[in-house]
Enzyme design. Structure first.
Site, PDB file in Angstrom:
ATOM      1  N   HIS A 254      -2.740  -5.068  12.713  1.00 25.51           N
ATOM      2  CA  HIS A 254      -1.291  -4.957  12.515  1.00 25.51           C
ATOM      3  C   HIS A 254      -0.546  -6.060  13.254  1.00 25.51           C
ATOM      4  O   HIS A 254       0.502  -6.533  12.798  1.00 25.51           O
ATOM      5  CB  HIS A 254      -0.780  -3.579  12.950  1.00 25.51           C
ATOM      6  CG  HIS A 254       0.551  -3.262  12.355  1.00 25.51           C
ATOM      7  ND1 HIS A 254       0.684  -2.800  11.055  1.00 25.51           N
ATOM      8  CD2 HIS A 254       1.801  -3.402  12.835  1.00 25.51           C
ATOM      9  CE1 HIS A 254       1.958  -2.647  10.792  1.00 25.51           C
ATOM     10  NE2 HIS A 254       2.659  -2.988  11.849  1.00 25.51           N
TER      11      HIS A 254
ATOM     12  N   ARG B  92       8.374   0.535   5.232  1.00 23.18           N
ATOM     13  CA  ARG B  92       7.435   1.211   6.132  1.00 23.18           C
ATOM     14  C   ARG B  92       8.220   2.078   7.110  1.00 23.18           C
ATOM     15  O   ARG B  92       8.752   1.589   8.103  1.00 23.18           O
ATOM     16  CB  ARG B  92       6.597   0.188   6.894  1.00 23.18           C
ATOM     17  CG  ARG B  92       5.708  -0.689   6.023  1.00 23.18           C
ATOM     18  CD  ARG B  92       4.845  -1.570   6.917  1.00 23.18           C
ATOM     19  NE  ARG B  92       3.920  -2.395   6.170  1.00 23.18           N
ATOM     20  CZ  ARG B  92       4.107  -3.690   5.904  1.00 23.18           C
ATOM     21  NH1 ARG B  92       5.204  -4.295   6.324  1.00 23.18           N
ATOM     22  NH2 ARG B  92       3.214  -4.370   5.228  1.00 23.18           N
TER      23      ARG B  92
ATOM     24  N   ARG C  42       8.125   4.447   1.645  1.00 25.42           N
ATOM     25  CA  ARG C  42       6.842   5.100   1.871  1.00 25.42           C
ATOM     26  C   ARG C  42       6.973   6.141   2.978  1.00 25.42           C
ATOM     27  O   ARG C  42       7.566   5.864   4.022  1.00 25.42           O
ATOM     28  CB  ARG C  42       5.779   4.066   2.266  1.00 25.42           C
ATOM     29  CG  ARG C  42       4.388   4.665   2.440  1.00 25.42           C
ATOM     30  CD  ARG C  42       3.357   3.608   2.779  1.00 25.42           C
ATOM     31  NE  ARG C  42       3.545   3.055   4.112  1.00 25.42           N
ATOM     32  CZ  ARG C  42       2.822   2.056   4.617  1.00 25.42           C
ATOM     33  NH1 ARG C  42       1.884   1.495   3.879  1.00 25.42           N
ATOM     34  NH2 ARG C  42       3.038   1.615   5.844  1.00 25.42           N
TER      35      ARG C  42
ATOM     36  N   GLU D  78      -5.347   3.005  -1.722  1.00 27.90           N
ATOM     37  CA  GLU D  78      -5.894   2.222  -0.613  1.00 27.90           C
ATOM     38  C   GLU D  78      -7.232   2.763  -0.129  1.00 27.90           C
ATOM     39  O   GLU D  78      -7.791   2.271   0.853  1.00 27.90           O
ATOM     40  CB  GLU D  78      -4.891   2.158   0.542  1.00 27.90           C
ATOM     41  CG  GLU D  78      -4.264   3.480   0.913  1.00 27.90           C
ATOM     42  CD  GLU D  78      -3.042   3.339   1.795  1.00 27.90           C
ATOM     43  OE1 GLU D  78      -2.895   2.316   2.473  1.00 27.90           O
ATOM     44  OE2 GLU D  78      -2.220   4.278   1.812  1.00 27.90           O
TER      45      GLU D  78
ATOM     46  N   ASN E 254      -4.800  -4.037   2.284  1.00 23.38           N
ATOM     47  CA  ASN E 254      -5.355  -4.149   3.642  1.00 23.38           C
ATOM     48  C   ASN E 254      -6.358  -3.030   3.906  1.00 23.38           C
ATOM     49  O   ASN E 254      -7.482  -3.263   4.360  1.00 23.38           O
ATOM     50  CB  ASN E 254      -4.237  -4.097   4.684  1.00 23.38           C
ATOM     51  CG  ASN E 254      -3.215  -5.186   4.476  1.00 23.38           C
ATOM     52  OD1 ASN E 254      -3.515  -6.226   3.903  1.00 23.38           O
ATOM     53  ND2 ASN E 254      -1.997  -4.947   4.921  1.00 23.38           N
ATOM     54  N   ASP E 255      -5.941  -1.799   3.616  1.00 21.49           N
ATOM     55  CA  ASP E 255      -6.843  -0.670   3.826  1.00 21.49           C
ATOM     56  C   ASP E 255      -7.909  -0.602   2.748  1.00 21.49           C
ATOM     57  O   ASP E 255      -9.043  -0.182   3.011  1.00 21.49           O
ATOM     58  CB  ASP E 255      -6.058   0.645   3.872  1.00 21.49           C
ATOM     59  CG  ASP E 255      -5.499   0.921   5.261  1.00 21.49           C
ATOM     60  OD1 ASP E 255      -6.142   0.510   6.241  1.00 21.49           O
ATOM     61  OD2 ASP E 255      -4.424   1.541   5.364  1.00 21.49           O
TER      62      ASP E 255
ATOM     63  N   ARG F 141     -10.455  -3.490  10.487  1.00 22.42           N
ATOM     64  CA  ARG F 141      -9.686  -4.723  10.366  1.00 22.42           C
ATOM     65  C   ARG F 141      -9.019  -5.154  11.668  1.00 22.42           C
ATOM     66  O   ARG F 141      -8.470  -6.246  11.740  1.00 22.42           O
ATOM     67  CB  ARG F 141      -8.642  -4.604   9.254  1.00 22.42           C
ATOM     68  CG  ARG F 141      -7.615  -3.489   9.405  1.00 22.42           C
ATOM     69  CD  ARG F 141      -6.860  -3.339   8.089  1.00 22.42           C
ATOM     70  NE  ARG F 141      -5.897  -2.253   8.067  1.00 22.42           N
ATOM     71  CZ  ARG F 141      -4.603  -2.396   8.200  1.00 22.42           C
ATOM     72  NH1 ARG F 141      -4.117  -3.604   8.393  1.00 22.42           N
ATOM     73  NH2 ARG F 141      -3.791  -1.374   8.143  1.00 22.42           N
TER      74      ARG F 141
ATOM     75  N   CYS G  37       1.079  -4.532  -2.534  1.00 21.43           N
ATOM     76  CA  CYS G  37       1.959  -4.711  -1.375  1.00 21.43           C
ATOM     77  C   CYS G  37       1.186  -4.980  -0.088  1.00 21.43           C
ATOM     78  O   CYS G  37       1.748  -4.939   0.994  1.00 21.43           O
ATOM     79  CB  CYS G  37       2.868  -3.496  -1.189  1.00 21.43           C
ATOM     80  SG  CYS G  37       2.008  -1.924  -1.111  1.00 21.43           S
TER      81      CYS G  37
END
Length: 574
Positions: free
Chosen positions: A202, A309, A346, A449, A472-473, A483, A520
């Site tokens: 992150h 987010r 979200r 994801e 990403n996930d 990650r 995204c």
């Protein structure tokens, strides 16, 4: 002496500035610049703190019981001597007078300098006195923080005012938490270097989103770099140059200026529609984390918000969650700031690399060697906190009365989760109707994801209005790679054939059903992926506003009829 450190390049560009090492003290340290007229008063704060600690230690020494070990009294003597030593006092005053650092910042800076000197001593006894020095400074910092005049902070990241100070700063730390990164945008840091982290940790994601050059996973950076060293960050090569020569410094300053000119040129595309050479319109949306980010989205020419987010509303609150009214005001503010453009909100996605203060289970799982990414996070946590979840749902639904809103649910994987989530949404609507509170028509979407969700995408298309792919996930879970762990960062590969097959499968299924699908994750803003995603049929990308101009230029130069030939070469199925 100049030397180089290598890490992972996670945010492009060049940053030049002086190193600010985050203090290793357990005490939160306020960092801010003072005005020249405040120098004497700040030195007086330091002097008063020193006198208070000396008096405290002398009182302790006087009140020692008669049977106390003689070594204890001697240790207190050592601490008093350290407090009165000019190497600590005079040098700290110099930081205040010359750099305009506040007293706490000056103390932590001088502690770093002296700690390194102790580490280099050959005598073992003298080396061990570093712990005494750290304890003394910690006492001083406690007195300064309790005695008034200091500006506290909410998290671990120094909050710096840009009002004064001539030198740009580069943050050097072992790691930076996502919550602390929130303060980054309001600080005077021009870049950062961390010992740990991967390309999609992150910390790295926020660096890219803020367009701040950064290198993570540099291992020994916080130990080798000294307080106030001049540093160059080459964000393209993952290179950190410490104390660069004048020739090297001038070369990077030229590259820095060239980058600024390129950003200005791309900014002229703001009002140009994103249409490929063969006439395919492409939707470019913005990812935002706070209500105030909506302004940057509009300025970049975004066609809406593809991902708000909301978890950042929940962080750095000392365990207190935001209530329905506070959330409603934040969501409504973002919706109204987008001036009629759609906003996808979200629901809270906490856990893994974004723990809340109250989620002590996160730290417990880490200590036990368990992976929080596989635990209670995202929709799993929301469903375990139904009261909190209903509050958030009501706040989002109420915001939809002020503009177009789409509701996005993260990390769904099970039919039972889908059913419970949709029931919760219906219940929230019923509660609003009973309370006489307005809400608008809201499309409900699912984030894909987890590989399980990707493989059963048809079931999601039956129940939801749209899809968003969190790459990403999806990469992390598909390849079993943490990650945030630099030890396996080289194995994190969004180009892996399995990942590409899943992406193509999701996009093709959504287009076949006539439902919108947006990417995204990080690859949405990566121009190296643009042609491949367009070839798969993707027509909606969501990224940080700073990435939109470069991606728009890529879209304008792409002919989807020609880029489709890339699919077999990249391992994507026809």
């Amino acid at each position: 002496m100049s030397f180089q450190l290598f890490g992972l390049p996670v945010a492009r560009g060049v940053a030049i500035g002086r190193a600010l090492l985050v203090s290793s003290s357990r005490v939160d340290v306020a960092h801010y610049y003072i005005e020249p007229a405040q120098i004497e008063a700040e030195i007086q704060r330091l002097r008063m703190a020193r006198d208070a600690v000396v008096e405290e230690l002398e009182t302790l020494q006087r009140e020692l019981p008669g049977d106390a070990p003689a070594e204890l009294s001697a240790l207190l003597d050592v601490h008093v001597m350290l407090l009165q030593d000019e190497l600590l006092g005079a040098a700290t005053k110099q930081w205040i007078a010359e750099r305009h650092y506040n007293a706490e910042w000056a103390l932590s800076a001088q502690l770093e300098v002296l700690a390194r000197q102790f580490d280099e001593m050959e005598d073992e006894y003298l080396r061990e006195r570093k712990a005494d020095l750290e304890q003394v400074v910690e006492r001083l910092l406690l007195v300064l923080s309790e005695g008034g005049g200091g500006r506290g902070r909410a998290g671990g990241l120094p909050q710096l005012s840009a009002a004064t100070g001539d030198n740009p700063l580069i943050l050097v730390a072992n790691d930076i938490s996502p919550a602390d990164m929130l303060g980054f945008r309001r600080s005077v840091f021009t870049g950062f270097v961390t010992d740990v982290g991967g390309p999609t940790s992150h910390t790295a994601i926020v660096a890219r989103s803020l367009n701040i050059p950064a290198v993570v996973g540099a291992r020994e950076a916080s130990r080798l770099i000294r307080q106030d060293d001049w540093i160059v960050i080459d964000g393209d090569a993952g290179l950190v140059i410490v104390d660069p020569s004048p020739i090297v410094l001038e070369e990077y300053r030229f590259r820095q200026r060239s980058g600024e000119l390129e950003r200005e040129r791309l900014g002229r595309l703001r009002h140009t529609p994103a249409v490929t050479l063969d006439g395919e319109p492409v939707e470019l949306l913005a990812n935002i984390e706070l209500q105030s980010d909506a302004e940057a989205a509009i300025a970049a020419g975004a066609q809406g918000v593809g991902l708000f987010r909301t978890e950042f509303l929940f962080m750095n609150r000392n365990g207190e969650l935001p209530g329905e009214e506070e959330q409603f005001e934040a969501y409504r503010g973002a919706v109204m700031a987008m001036q009629g453009l759609p906003v996808t909100i979200r629901t809270v996605d906490v856990g893994a690399d974004k723990p809340l203060d109250r989620l002590s289970i996160h730290e417990l799982r880490q200590e036990q060697g368990l992976n929080p990414a596989l635990g209670l996070r995202a929709i799993r946590w929301s469903l375990s906190e139904p009261s909190m979840f209903r509050q958030q749902l009501r706040a989002i639904l109420r915001a939809s009365a002020h503009g177009p809103v789409r509701l996005l649910i993260p990390m769904l994987a099970h039919e039972s989760e889908i059913r419970l989530t949709l029931e919760m949404i219906d219940r929230a609507k019923q509660q609003l109707r009973e309370a006489g509170l307005a809400y608008g028509e809201v499309q409900v979407g699912a984030m894909i994801e987890v590989p399980a969700a990707a493989l059963m995408v048809e079931a999601f298309l039956d129940r939801f209005d749209f899809l968003a792919i969190g790459t990403n996930d999806l990469v992390q879970y598909t390849l079993a790679i943490d990650r945030a762990d630099e030890a396996v960062a080289h194995l994190y590969d969004p180009w892996h054939p399995a990942v590409l097959h899943l992406l193509h499968h999701i996009i093709r299924a959504a287009r076949k059903r006539g439902k919108s699908v947006c990417v995204c994750g990080e690859i949405a803003g990566d121009i190296d992926f643009t042609e491949v995603l367009l070839a798969m049929g993707l027509r909606s990308f969501s990224m940080h506003p700073s990435q939109i101009p470069a991606l728009k230029q890529k879209v304008l130069r792409t002919d989807t009829r020609r880029c489709s030939v890339l699919r077999p070469a990249r391992g994507v199925p026809d």
